[in-house]
Design a protein around this motif. Sequence first.
Motif, PDB file in Angstrom:
ATOM      1  N   SER A  14       5.714  13.180  10.758  1.00  0.00           N
ATOM      2  CA  SER A  14       4.713  14.311  10.735  1.00  0.00           C
ATOM      3  C   SER A  14       5.059  15.549  10.383  1.00  0.00           C
ATOM      4  CB  SER A  14       3.869  14.349  12.178  1.00  0.00           C
ATOM      5  OG  SER A  14       4.997  14.929  13.138  1.00  0.00           O
ATOM      6  N   ASN A  15       6.519  15.783  10.226  1.00  0.00           N
ATOM      7  CA  ASN A  15       6.873  16.959   9.601  1.00  0.00           C
ATOM      8  C   ASN A  15       7.211  16.750   8.132  1.00  0.00           C
ATOM      9  OD1 ASN A  15       9.258  15.590   9.902  1.00  0.00           O
ATOM     10  ND2 ASN A  15       9.984  17.332  11.534  1.00  0.00           N
ATOM     11  N   VAL A  16       7.050  15.846   7.599  1.00  0.00           N
ATOM     12  CA  VAL A  16       7.236  15.694   6.093  1.00  0.00           C
ATOM     13  C   VAL A  16       6.198  15.190   5.342  1.00  0.00           C
ATOM     14  CG1 VAL A  16       8.642  13.964   4.369  1.00  0.00           C
ATOM     15  CG2 VAL A  16       9.440  14.588   6.832  1.00  0.00           C
ATOM     16  N   ILE A  17       6.030  15.836   4.051  1.00  0.00           N
ATOM     17  CA  ILE A  17       4.977  15.814   3.223  1.00  0.00           C
ATOM     18  C   ILE A  17       4.984  14.121   2.457  1.00  0.00           C
ATOM     19  CG2 ILE A  17       4.118  16.417   1.053  1.00  0.00           C
ATOM     20  CD1 ILE A  17       4.954  19.337   1.809  1.00  0.00           C
ATOM     21  N   CYS A  18       4.119  13.516   2.914  1.00  0.00           N
ATOM     22  CA  CYS A  18       4.168  12.192   2.269  1.00  0.00           C
ATOM     23  C   CYS A  18       4.359  12.180   0.988  1.00  0.00           C
ATOM     24  CB  CYS A  18       3.049  11.372   2.946  1.00  0.00           C
ATOM     25  SG  CYS A  18       3.019   9.637   2.534  1.00  0.00           S
ATOM     26  N   ASP A  19       5.066  11.265   0.340  1.00  0.00           N
ATOM     27  CA  ASP A  19       5.457  10.907  -0.986  1.00  0.00           C
ATOM     28  C   ASP A  19       5.038   9.684  -1.407  1.00  0.00           C
ATOM     29  OD1 ASP A  19       7.442   9.536   0.061  1.00  0.00           O
ATOM     30  OD2 ASP A  19       8.897  10.295  -1.262  1.00  0.00           O
ATOM     31  N   LYS A  20       4.660   8.737  -0.662  1.00  0.00           N
ATOM     32  CA  LYS A  20       4.041   7.395  -1.117  1.00  0.00           C
ATOM     33  C   LYS A  20       2.956   6.695   0.040  1.00  0.00           C
ATOM     34  CE  LYS A  20       5.734   3.129  -2.927  1.00  0.00           C
ATOM     35  NZ  LYS A  20       6.745   2.019  -3.221  1.00  0.00           N
ATOM     36  N   CYS A  21       1.828   6.323  -0.472  1.00  0.00           N
ATOM     37  CA  CYS A  21       0.999   5.690   0.394  1.00  0.00           C
ATOM     38  C   CYS A  21       0.392   4.581  -0.426  1.00  0.00           C
ATOM     39  CB  CYS A  21      -0.450   6.867   0.733  1.00  0.00           C
ATOM     40  SG  CYS A  21      -1.318   5.951   1.909  1.00  0.00           S
ATOM     41  N   GLU A  22       0.246   3.304   0.304  1.00  0.00           N
ATOM     42  CA  GLU A  22      -0.362   2.057  -0.198  1.00  0.00           C
ATOM     43  C   GLU A  22      -1.257   1.587   0.233  1.00  0.00           C
ATOM     44  OE1 GLU A  22       2.796  -0.833  -0.907  1.00  0.00           O
ATOM     45  OE2 GLU A  22       3.812   0.211  -2.089  1.00  0.00           O
ATOM     46  N   LEU A  23      -2.176   1.108  -0.289  1.00  0.00           N
ATOM     47  CA  LEU A  23      -3.871   0.810   0.322  1.00  0.00           C
ATOM     48  C   LEU A  23      -3.973  -0.554  -0.148  1.00  0.00           C
ATOM     49  CD1 LEU A  23      -5.868   3.760  -0.508  1.00  0.00           C
ATOM     50  CD2 LEU A  23      -4.854   3.326   1.680  1.00  0.00           C
ATOM     51  N   MET A  24      -4.603  -1.523   0.574  1.00  0.00           N
ATOM     52  CA  MET A  24      -4.832  -2.796   0.036  1.00  0.00           C
ATOM     53  C   MET A  24      -6.292  -3.009   0.295  1.00  0.00           C
ATOM     54  SD  MET A  24      -2.185  -4.569  -1.027  1.00  0.00           S
ATOM     55  CE  MET A  24      -2.722  -6.399  -0.805  1.00  0.00           C
ATOM     56  N   LEU A  25      -6.994  -3.361  -0.756  1.00  0.00           N
ATOM     57  CA  LEU A  25      -8.548  -3.348  -0.915  1.00  0.00           C
ATOM     58  C   LEU A  25      -8.991  -4.939  -1.314  1.00  0.00           C
ATOM     59  CD1 LEU A  25     -11.518  -1.999  -1.067  1.00  0.00           C
ATOM     60  CD2 LEU A  25     -10.944  -1.637  -3.230  1.00  0.00           C
ATOM     61  N   ASP A  26      -9.757  -5.509  -0.426  1.00  0.00           N
ATOM     62  CA  ASP A  26     -10.477  -6.804  -0.626  1.00  0.00           C
ATOM     63  C   ASP A  26     -11.818  -6.467  -0.992  1.00  0.00           C
ATOM     64  OD1 ASP A  26     -10.332 -10.061   0.264  1.00  0.00           O
ATOM     65  OD2 ASP A  26     -12.286  -9.063   0.532  1.00  0.00           O
ATOM     66  N   MET A  27     -12.176  -7.189  -2.310  1.00  0.00           N
ATOM     67  CA  MET A  27     -13.604  -7.205  -2.814  1.00  0.00           C
ATOM     68  C   MET A  27     -14.179  -8.351  -2.893  1.00  0.00           C
ATOM     69  SD  MET A  27     -13.127  -4.164  -5.451  1.00  0.00           S
ATOM     70  CE  MET A  27     -14.867  -3.998  -6.001  1.00  0.00           C
TER      71      MET A  27
ATOM     72  N   ILE B 156      -0.108   4.985  -4.269  1.00  0.00           N
ATOM     73  CA  ILE B 156      -0.216   6.584  -4.537  1.00  0.00           C
ATOM     74  C   ILE B 156       1.003   7.259  -4.383  1.00  0.00           C
ATOM     75  CG2 ILE B 156      -1.562   8.485  -4.053  1.00  0.00           C
ATOM     76  CD1 ILE B 156      -3.690   6.529  -2.599  1.00  0.00           C
ATOM     77  N   LYS B 157       1.659   8.140  -5.457  1.00  0.00           N
ATOM     78  CA  LYS B 157       2.665   8.789  -5.217  1.00  0.00           C
ATOM     79  C   LYS B 157       2.581  10.194  -5.221  1.00  0.00           C
ATOM     80  CE  LYS B 157       5.709   5.064  -7.058  1.00  0.00           C
ATOM     81  NZ  LYS B 157       6.663   4.707  -8.290  1.00  0.00           N
ATOM     82  N   GLY B 158       3.194  10.886  -4.394  1.00  0.00           N
ATOM     83  CA  GLY B 158       3.188  12.325  -4.182  1.00  0.00           C
ATOM     84  C   GLY B 158       4.610  12.944  -4.515  1.00  0.00           C
ATOM     85  N   VAL B 159       4.838  14.180  -3.793  1.00  0.00           N
ATOM     86  CA  VAL B 159       6.110  14.747  -3.706  1.00  0.00           C
ATOM     87  C   VAL B 159       6.230  15.099  -2.516  1.00  0.00           C
ATOM     88  CG1 VAL B 159       7.275  16.996  -4.880  1.00  0.00           C
ATOM     89  CG2 VAL B 159       5.725  15.848  -6.081  1.00  0.00           C
ATOM     90  N   ARG B 160       7.563  14.774  -2.051  1.00  0.00           N
ATOM     91  CA  ARG B 160       8.259  14.995  -0.711  1.00  0.00           C
ATOM     92  C   ARG B 160       8.479  16.411  -0.448  1.00  0.00           C
ATOM     93  NH1 ARG B 160       9.985  10.894   2.952  1.00  0.00           N
ATOM     94  NH2 ARG B 160      11.474  11.654   4.351  1.00  0.00           N
TER      95      ARG B 160
ATOM     96  N   SER C 224       2.978  23.752  -0.426  1.00  0.00           N
ATOM     97  CA  SER C 224       3.169  23.936  -1.872  1.00  0.00           C
ATOM     98  C   SER C 224       4.418  23.354  -2.100  1.00  0.00           C
ATOM     99  CB  SER C 224       3.133  25.620  -1.985  1.00  0.00           C
ATOM    100  OG  SER C 224       4.247  26.437  -1.779  1.00  0.00           O
ATOM    101  N   LEU C 225       5.478  22.995  -1.469  1.00  0.00           N
ATOM    102  CA  LEU C 225       6.550  22.399  -1.787  1.00  0.00           C
ATOM    103  C   LEU C 225       6.612  20.919  -2.282  1.00  0.00           C
ATOM    104  CD1 LEU C 225       8.895  23.823   1.013  1.00  0.00           C
ATOM    105  CD2 LEU C 225       8.756  24.472  -1.426  1.00  0.00           C
ATOM    106  N   GLY C 226       5.388  20.437  -1.850  1.00  0.00           N
ATOM    107  CA  GLY C 226       5.135  18.959  -2.212  1.00  0.00           C
ATOM    108  C   GLY C 226       3.725  18.383  -2.492  1.00  0.00           C
ATOM    109  N   ALA C 227       3.440  17.207  -2.885  1.00  0.00           N
ATOM    110  CA  ALA C 227       2.061  16.769  -2.908  1.00  0.00           C
ATOM    111  C   ALA C 227       2.103  15.607  -2.067  1.00  0.00           C
ATOM    112  CB  ALA C 227       1.788  16.327  -4.456  1.00  0.00           C
ATOM    113  N   ASN C 228       0.737  15.669  -1.184  1.00  0.00           N
ATOM    114  CA  ASN C 228       0.849  14.843  -0.132  1.00  0.00           C
ATOM    115  C   ASN C 228      -0.065  13.663  -0.538  1.00  0.00           C
ATOM    116  OD1 ASN C 228       0.013  13.496   2.311  1.00  0.00           O
ATOM    117  ND2 ASN C 228       0.561  15.340   3.327  1.00  0.00           N
TER     118      ASN C 228
END
Length: 428
Positions: free
Chosen positions: A296-309, A235-239, A246-250
Amino acid sequence: MQHTKIMLASQSIAKHRGIPMSSTPQTQLEAFVMNEHQSQYKLPSLHQMLQELVAARSVSSYTPSKDESNKAVIDLLCEWCENIGMTTHVQKVAEGKYNLIAQIVPNENQFDPNLKGIMFAGHTDTVGYMEDDWNTDPFDLKIINDEWFGLGVCDMKGFFPIALQAIAETLNEQGKDTLKAPITLIATSDEETTMDGARALSKLNIKSHQVIIGEPSDGQAIYAHKGVLTTKLIIKGVRGHASNPSLGANAIEAAHWVIGKVMDWKKEWQTTHVNHTFKIPHPTFNFGCIHGGDNSNVICDKCELMLDMRLLPNMPQAMLDQEFKQRLQGMEEAVPGTSLEIITQEFCPPYEETQVPAFSKLLTDLTQQPLVSTNFVTEAPFLQEQGHHPFILGPGSIDWAHKPNERLALSKIQPLINQLKACLKSIS
């Protein structure tokens, strides 16, 4: 079948090396340790074969520095197969990775084209290990309290000496001339990681067989197991500065939305996709890993998840790909400025074998137990895709696989030899 001889590690392994003994009475061990076959088709003792296989390192790992070749194991098996009259073909899968296909074909005047052959199949690689966690050297086979100890003894190097012994005894007792269909032994690479060895067999077009895969099954024959799909969600956002959202996308907020949708999916499938032949009768979902952000004071611009099904039979990958797209397509609208990439890391199909009722009955008669399903994954679906009919029946318990002090009880050996011989006699 092409005849190939590879000259690798076994030429440097001394024959009849010293065998570590325990306080176990010789009468209980002599069939496995002391005796070689004294008939036309000869093999080393079961103990010597397993001792050499355990000593031949063949760890599979996604970490390149820990990944090892399986050439030494293949060479040993190739030598022993040829000693009992099997034609051998070695297939290169990748650099340092090989499959072995060994076969005895019946005489032309005995061949029954309507009878499926018998195949014994297994993988030559092991998982990694932490030597400090072992009470013995994992590469030096030991006998302690009527059990073999060593890396791979039950998962699953121990199956190969047993299968070879069953083939040799059958040929000595009945002769090759009684065969009406082929006997085949398959040894693959990389089952513990990519399954590339099993996939590569599709290039060889081997005639359809009834298959025994020697994974540890605790004396029960297995006809079905779940599949596994491992997916990475990026998942990519804007830092931006946390003081002004409003300056980013978390990306973490978007990940929260994604996790919620997957949990809804999980709950739904617990009632809509049920197969009571499995101990856990529905698909399972597990988020096993999450990485995202740096402060904690930065809007997160990338998050990765690993899913096992873990999937039930009749759940193909194409169906799952479509489900992911449909269920997660609203993320960009829910969290504007974010985007989602879905990457399949690994897919092993679920498997269920119901097409050979006579062989199924033979296995239930031999084990004196009904066929069962399991949750662990094997090479069975890849063999099934190639036209074979696989079942799982091997020595030992999966409870001792992938852990320190892996072991195999000597009491499991002779019953399995007898069961495999009975399978071979079904094509005579």
